[in-house]
Design an enzyme around this catalytic site. Sequence first.
Site, short mmCIF file in Angstrom:
data_model
loop_
_atom_site.label_atom_id
_atom_site.label_comp_id
_atom_site.label_asym_id
_atom_site.label_seq_id
_atom_site.Cartn_x
_atom_site.Cartn_y
_atom_site.Cartn_z
N CYS A 1 5.29 0.73 15.16
CA CYS A 1 5.00 1.63 14.04
C CYS A 1 4.30 2.87 14.59
CB CYS A 1 4.14 0.94 12.99
SG CYS A 1 3.75 2.03 11.59
N HIS B 1 5.28 6.38 7.98
CA HIS B 1 5.47 5.37 9.03
C HIS B 1 6.87 5.53 9.60
CE1 HIS B 1 1.87 3.14 8.28
NE2 HIS B 1 2.24 2.62 7.13
N HIS C 1 4.91 0.34 0.10
CA HIS C 1 5.63 -0.41 1.14
C HIS C 1 4.92 -1.71 1.45
CE1 HIS C 1 2.80 2.31 3.15
NE2 HIS C 1 2.72 1.44 4.14
N HIS D 1 0.25 5.78 1.04
CA HIS D 1 -0.64 6.80 1.62
C HIS D 1 0.18 8.04 1.91
CE1 HIS D 1 1.26 4.80 4.98
NE2 HIS D 1 0.55 3.71 4.79
N GLU E 1 0.84 -1.20 0.00
CA GLU E 1 0.00 0.00 0.00
C GLU E 1 0.87 1.25 0.00
OE1 GLU E 1 -2.03 -0.44 3.82
OE2 GLU E 1 -0.41 0.65 4.82
MN MN Z 1 1.07 1.66 5.55
#
Ligand code: MN
Length: 147
Positions: A115, A67, A101, A63, A61
């Site tokens: 995370c 992270h 990632h 975004h 994914e």
């Molecule tokens: Mn992610």
Amino acid sequence: MKPVSRFRPGFRWDDVALEPYKPEDAHYRDVSRQVLFGADAGLAAELRYFEIAPGGWTTLERHAHVHAVLVLRGAGRVLVGEALFDVAPFDRVRVPPRTWHQLRAADDAPLGFLCLVDALRDRPERPGPDDLAALRADPERAAFLRV
Ligand code: MN
């Protein structure tokens, strides 16, 4: 939340629920989530502990939010953008905005990691056919990816 939640064998914390990773998403395998510092922590961020069982993987994914990952347990491999990296405990991994990632555990070890994310964040986007074709242009990436 209580001031102190004890760490227990098996990478569990008292008063922290063991949750499925993304119940709405079948594009991962054998991943659990524990929210260590969530909405009730009074922060603009959330800190989660994820664990991928041996042979498992997280969703491929991207975004806008970033992270900040700190590996705590086991071994695995991560895709960040176009690059693959082997990771081990206490390695730091940053996933920049809008960057593909995926994390995979080794076949014979779990991959556990903290995370850190923004509390208010956008929803992940999954790759379309063109994205996948570009990612698979490299044979090593093609062999790594799970969708
Ligand atoms: Mn992610």
